[in-house]
Design a protein around this motif. Structure first.
Motif, PDB file in Angstrom:
ATOM      1  N   ALA A   1     -90.049  29.298  -8.331  1.00 10.58           N
ATOM      2  CA  ALA A   1     -89.673  27.958  -8.812  1.00 10.58           C
ATOM      3  C   ALA A   1     -90.775  26.949  -8.575  1.00 10.58           C
ATOM      4  O   ALA A   1     -91.028  26.075  -9.416  1.00 10.58           O
ATOM      5  N   ALA A   2     -91.433  27.027  -7.446  1.00  7.78           N
ATOM      6  CA  ALA A   2     -92.490  26.059  -7.119  1.00  7.78           C
ATOM      7  C   ALA A   2     -93.369  26.615  -6.025  1.00  7.78           C
ATOM      8  O   ALA A   2     -92.945  27.453  -5.219  1.00  7.78           O
ATOM      9  N   GLU A   3     -94.608  26.143  -6.004  1.00  5.62           N
ATOM     10  CA  GLU A   3     -95.485  26.465  -4.894  1.00  5.62           C
ATOM     11  C   GLU A   3     -95.065  25.623  -3.690  1.00  5.62           C
ATOM     12  O   GLU A   3     -94.475  24.550  -3.831  1.00  5.62           O
ATOM     13  N   ALA A   4     -95.384  26.094  -2.498  1.00  9.35           N
ATOM     14  CA  ALA A   4     -95.088  25.312  -1.293  1.00  9.35           C
ATOM     15  C   ALA A   4     -96.036  24.129  -1.161  1.00  9.35           C
ATOM     16  O   ALA A   4     -95.744  23.176  -0.440  1.00  9.35           O
ATOM     17  N   CYS A   5     -97.152  24.201  -1.865  1.00 12.75           N
ATOM     18  CA  CYS A   5     -98.099  23.079  -1.896  1.00 12.75           C
ATOM     19  C   CYS A   5     -97.430  21.869  -2.549  1.00 12.75           C
ATOM     20  O   CYS A   5     -96.882  21.989  -3.649  1.00 12.75           O
ATOM     21  N   PRO A   6     -97.447  20.674  -1.924  1.00 13.07           N
ATOM     22  CA  PRO A   6     -96.778  19.510  -2.506  1.00 13.07           C
ATOM     23  C   PRO A   6     -97.364  19.091  -3.844  1.00 13.07           C
ATOM     24  O   PRO A   6     -96.688  18.422  -4.647  1.00 13.07           O
ATOM     25  N   LEU A   7     -98.600  19.499  -4.128  1.00  9.79           N
ATOM     26  CA  LEU A   7     -99.213  19.209  -5.421  1.00  9.79           C
ATOM     27  C   LEU A   7     -98.852  20.278  -6.447  1.00  9.79           C
ATOM     28  O   LEU A   7     -99.220  20.164  -7.614  1.00  9.79           O
ATOM     29  N   ASN A   8     -98.164  21.341  -5.973  1.00  8.00           N
ATOM     30  CA  ASN A   8     -97.808  22.490  -6.815  1.00  8.00           C
ATOM     31  C   ASN A   8     -99.049  23.131  -7.438  1.00  8.00           C
ATOM     32  O   ASN A   8     -99.038  23.592  -8.568  1.00  8.00           O
ATOM     33  N   LEU A   9    -100.135  23.127  -6.653  1.00 10.89           N
ATOM     34  CA  LEU A   9    -101.408  23.651  -7.152  1.00 10.89           C
ATOM     35  C   LEU A   9    -101.898  24.858  -6.338  1.00 10.89           C
ATOM     36  O   LEU A   9    -102.212  25.899  -6.909  1.00 10.89           O
TER      37      LEU A   9
ATOM     38  N   GLY B   1     -94.179  22.009   8.190  1.00 11.95           N
ATOM     39  CA  GLY B   1     -94.357  23.456   8.285  1.00 11.95           C
ATOM     40  C   GLY B   1     -93.074  24.191   7.951  1.00 11.95           C
ATOM     41  O   GLY B   1     -93.091  25.195   7.226  1.00 11.95           O
ATOM     42  N   ARG B   2     -91.949  23.696   8.469  1.00  8.63           N
ATOM     43  CA  ARG B   2     -90.658  24.330   8.172  1.00  8.63           C
ATOM     44  C   ARG B   2     -90.323  24.240   6.691  1.00  8.63           C
ATOM     45  O   ARG B   2     -89.747  25.175   6.117  1.00  8.63           O
ATOM     46  N   LYS B   3     -90.703  23.131   6.084  1.00 11.61           N
ATOM     47  CA  LYS B   3     -90.433  22.949   4.653  1.00 11.61           C
ATOM     48  C   LYS B   3     -91.160  24.009   3.829  1.00 11.61           C
ATOM     49  O   LYS B   3     -90.610  24.562   2.866  1.00 11.61           O
ATOM     50  N   VAL B   4     -92.394  24.302   4.222  1.00 13.62           N
ATOM     51  CA  VAL B   4     -93.166  25.340   3.531  1.00 13.62           C
ATOM     52  C   VAL B   4     -92.444  26.688   3.646  1.00 13.62           C
ATOM     53  O   VAL B   4     -92.294  27.413   2.658  1.00 13.62           O
ATOM     54  N   LEU B   5     -91.999  27.011   4.861  1.00 10.85           N
ATOM     55  CA  LEU B   5     -91.306  28.288   5.051  1.00 10.85           C
ATOM     56  C   LEU B   5     -90.016  28.348   4.244  1.00 10.85           C
ATOM     57  O   LEU B   5     -89.686  29.393   3.669  1.00 10.85           O
ATOM     58  N   GLU B   6     -89.297  27.261   4.190  1.00  8.75           N
ATOM     59  CA  GLU B   6     -88.051  27.227   3.415  1.00  8.75           C
ATOM     60  C   GLU B   6     -88.313  27.484   1.937  1.00  8.75           C
ATOM     61  O   GLU B   6     -87.578  28.228   1.269  1.00  8.75           O
ATOM     62  N   ILE B   7     -89.383  26.870   1.412  1.00  9.26           N
ATOM     63  CA  ILE B   7     -89.730  27.062  -0.001  1.00  9.26           C
ATOM     64  C   ILE B   7     -90.121  28.510  -0.258  1.00  9.26           C
ATOM     65  O   ILE B   7     -89.721  29.126  -1.257  1.00  9.26           O
ATOM     66  N   GLU B   8     -90.900  29.087   0.663  1.00  8.66           N
ATOM     67  CA  GLU B   8     -91.360  30.462   0.461  1.00  8.66           C
ATOM     68  C   GLU B   8     -90.222  31.466   0.654  1.00  8.66           C
ATOM     69  O   GLU B   8     -90.167  32.482  -0.042  1.00  8.66           O
ATOM     70  N   ILE B   9     -89.316  31.192   1.571  1.00  8.29           N
ATOM     71  CA  ILE B   9     -88.138  32.057   1.731  1.00  8.29           C
ATOM     72  C   ILE B   9     -87.306  32.040   0.456  1.00  8.29           C
ATOM     73  O   ILE B   9     -86.834  33.084  -0.021  1.00  8.29           O
ATOM     74  N   ALA B  10     -87.143  30.841  -0.130  1.00  7.05           N
ATOM     75  CA  ALA B  10     -86.388  30.722  -1.391  1.00  7.05           C
ATOM     76  C   ALA B  10     -87.085  31.510  -2.503  1.00  7.05           C
ATOM     77  O   ALA B  10     -86.420  32.144  -3.341  1.00  7.05           O
ATOM     78  N   ALA B  11     -88.416  31.491  -2.494  1.00  3.86           N
ATOM     79  CA  ALA B  11     -89.176  32.238  -3.504  1.00  3.86           C
ATOM     80  C   ALA B  11     -88.936  33.738  -3.365  1.00  3.86           C
ATOM     81  O   ALA B  11     -88.760  34.446  -4.362  1.00  3.86           O
ATOM     82  N   LEU B  12     -88.916  34.220  -2.126  1.00  2.00           N
ATOM     83  CA  LEU B  12     -88.678  35.647  -1.897  1.00  2.00           C
ATOM     84  C   LEU B  12     -87.270  36.048  -2.324  1.00  2.00           C
ATOM     85  O   LEU B  12     -87.066  37.115  -2.901  1.00  2.00           O
ATOM     86  N   GLN B  13     -86.313  35.187  -2.041  1.00  2.00           N
ATOM     87  CA  GLN B  13     -84.938  35.480  -2.464  1.00  2.00           C
ATOM     88  C   GLN B  13     -84.844  35.507  -3.986  1.00  2.00           C
ATOM     89  O   GLN B  13     -84.114  36.314  -4.563  1.00  2.00           O
ATOM     90  N   GLN B  14     -85.635  34.654  -4.628  1.00  2.00           N
ATOM     91  CA  GLN B  14     -85.610  34.577  -6.088  1.00  2.00           C
ATOM     92  C   GLN B  14     -86.182  35.837  -6.732  1.00  2.00           C
ATOM     93  O   GLN B  14     -85.655  36.334  -7.737  1.00  2.00           O
TER      94      GLN B  14
END
Length: 323
Positions: free
Chosen positions: A145-153, A11-24
């Protein structure tokens, strides 16, 4: 699935990815963003938001946020638009079309008609080279950069970025319009904020025969009967010219009983509280609540031009939903 699967870590990994997306995507708050805001501000109609699938769900929320912050807007489903709902769009409107790929067929099929109607198009996509981006007057980029989904889908980071871009657009427009808390309350009359910002003292106060009032020459016993009859836990005290001179509360009564004061023969004018807290009828009920909280009291007397016109207590504000 392993019994030791770490749900929190994922769950934290998803938030980290989405936070990075917002910063981007903050880099895309640029000249195009300004153009989009200016285009909407200069229009004389509505913002029509479109999107398919997850983009449609995000579009619905963006339209609702725009509408509630001073920019008339609603969502039109592209599929329904192709079968008659396009008639909802008029000259003077602006279309805000959302598609991460920028190639949503249902939206692309509508673009020639939108162009023929002379309606400006703002596209929100992750691909500046897409058909939608090229067709639009203004393109708002939400590349992640990437979706938070591990399949990037599954749309995750991209929908979060789109929602944030929509919020940025709505709030920038809100501030540019000088939209106030009172304006917000007018579009939310049924909510708690609406009640706090629209309800006035006059809407909840007791008047006429429901107003507890007694002459200062009356006895404490008479005042007690008035307090009991009107049920506000207090009574206003006036002089022979009906001018407000004090207040008597059930708390005052308890303190007098401790002192063994003769309630049958003592005039209320001798024991009443002087300089009671008062408020005017046209003031917001929320201000009345603050006055009571600040002074640690449970009731207020309402005056107009120095004349007593009403009374209320904390229960009235609670019943009205102000607290």
């Amino acid at each position: 699935m392993s019994e030791k699967f770490d749900f929190c870590a994922h769950g934290r990994k998803v938030l980290e990815i989405e936070i990075a997306a917002l910063q981007q995507i903050s880099q895309y708050i640029n000249g195009c963003f300004t153009q989009a805001c200016e285009l909407i501000l200069s229009s004389h109609g509505k913002v029509i938001v479109m999107g398919m699938g997850k983009s449609g769900h995000i579009g619905n929320k963006i339209a609702a946020t725009l509408a509630s912050t001073g920019t008339p807007s609603f969502f039109v489903h592209p599929g329904e638009a192709s079968h008659g709902d396009l008639g909802m769009i008029e000259k003077g409107d602006v279309v805000l079309a959302i598609s991460n790929s920028g190639e949503a067929g249902e939206i692309l099929s509508l673009l020639p008609v939108i162009k023929r109607l002379g309606i400006p198009l703002i596209s929100v996509t992750g691909k500046p080279e897409s058909s939608m981006a090229k067709f639009s007057q203004v393109h708002l980029q939400i590349t992640v950069a990437a979706e938070a989904c591990p399949l990037n889908l599954a749309p995750t980071s991209s929908t979060t970025a789109t929602l944030a871009m929509g919020d940025a657009l709505a709030i920038a427009l809100m501030e540019a319009r000088g939209f106030t808390a009172n304006d917000f309350a007018l579009s939310h009359p049924g909510g708690a904020l609406g009640r706090k910002l629209l309800l006035r003292i006059a809407d909840v106060m007791h008047t006429g025969d429901l107003l507890p009032i007694i002459n200062e020459a009356a006895t404490i016993k008479d005042a007690l009967l008035e307090v009991s009859r009107k049920g506000l836990g207090m009574t206003a005290v006036v002089n022979s010219e009906q001018q407000l001179t004090g207040i008597f509360t059930d708390g005052d009564l308890r303190r007098l009983l401790d002192k063994r004061v003769d309630i049958h023969n003592t005039a209320i004018g001798d024991v009443m509280g002087r300089n009671p807290s008062t408020i005017e009828a046209n003031v917001l009920a929320a201000e009345g609540l603050k006055l009571m909280e600040d002074n640690k009291i449970n009731g207020l007397l309402i005056t107009e031009n120095g004349q007593l016109v009403g009374a209320l207590n904390m229960h009235d504000l609670l019943k009205a939903g102000v607290m």
